[in-house]
Design an enzyme around this catalytic site. Sequence first.
Site, PDB file in Angstrom:
ATOM      1  N   CYS A 186      77.651  88.755  62.920  1.00 57.58           N
ATOM      2  CA  CYS A 186      77.854  87.738  63.963  1.00 57.58           C
ATOM      3  C   CYS A 186      76.640  86.820  64.042  1.00 57.58           C
ATOM      4  O   CYS A 186      76.779  85.605  64.245  1.00 57.58           O
ATOM      5  CB  CYS A 186      78.078  88.399  65.320  1.00 57.58           C
ATOM      6  SG  CYS A 186      79.560  89.418  65.429  1.00 57.58           S
ATOM      7  N   CYS A 236      76.070  93.035  66.582  1.00 57.18           N
ATOM      8  CA  CYS A 236      76.760  92.736  65.323  1.00 57.18           C
ATOM      9  C   CYS A 236      75.891  91.862  64.421  1.00 57.18           C
ATOM     10  O   CYS A 236      75.656  90.684  64.723  1.00 57.18           O
ATOM     11  CB  CYS A 236      78.094  92.052  65.644  1.00 57.18           C
ATOM     12  SG  CYS A 236      78.932  91.353  64.217  1.00 57.18           S
TER      13      CYS A 236
END
Length: 342
Positions: free
Chosen positions: A76, A73
């Site tokens: 993230c 991600c």
Amino acid sequence: MQQPRDFSLYGAVDLGARQAAAQRSQQAATRASGQPGPPGGNVIDVTEETFNAEVVERSRSVPVILDLWADWCGPCKQLSPVLEKLAGEADGAWVLAKIDVDANQQLAAALQVQGIPTVLAVIGGQLVPLFQGALPEPQVRQYLGQVMQLAEQLGMPGGTEAGGAAAGGQPGDAADAVPPGAGQPGAGQPGAEPPAGPEMRAGPAGDPAFEEAQQAMERGDLDAAAAAFERVLATTPGHPVATLGLAQVGLIRRVSSYDEGEVRRAAAENPADVEAQARVADIEVATGRPDDGFDRLLGTIRRTAGEDRDTARAHLVRLFEVFPPGDPEVAKARARLSSLLF
């Protein structure tokens, strides 16, 4: 990208069922391995096996912020360093718990994660959604400040100072260990036998201020004891032992001014009178029955609203301060308070 919103308790999730299941799993794993759980810290990695101890139980004394992420991600990787930086600044006022959703898919499903990064807060055993997506640092600070305001409402140690740290101020001292307190709640007259309240001791051995406070408590000189604790707080604001001792002195002073029969009669005749219920709760705590006092105020909070409800909540938190952190009766009452507020 979400914008900061008014922090709402709507939609909070009770983690009780999750806690019970995780606790059984963790106990079994601990028995099998004979190894202690993972060490604590400002930033921790959490799994399905450690969720109960590292998040749910920890959240009863300090807020836990959940960072749900995955290695693939991109957003993230933008958000996680911000959260880790702010956790370091907070210095234990709140704990960042990182959960790899790929490695903990059942936990992610239980938390109803729809996308990542997702950030949640757990306060007093209750789960509160915060935001989703990689927000800029100033907006993240706003959310964390609101979390700490909720922690303050629950009477968690360091809530006010920690809120400032999370919003960009100086880190608080909430992570400092708090030894048992100073003094024994009792009657306020010299030579009187103290009621059986929470057990407390004087502060660090050899400290003249705490020795003076202890001696004053033993001879029933509440004014001198309060003055000694206040001198410590003047030079070391927020000192945990002095704060605890001063709270005990305040309780003794209040109880010593009551006519117990009159106070109990007023509370029985006027269940909606918050002040009357608070006075009886003081007596119950000071005479070694904290469960009764806490139950009385929790019931008052449940029945009231607005200013009356906040007055009852504030008095309950005031009574929490008479006991050292970690006291089991306080932990149970704080968990019930959080469920009422959420």
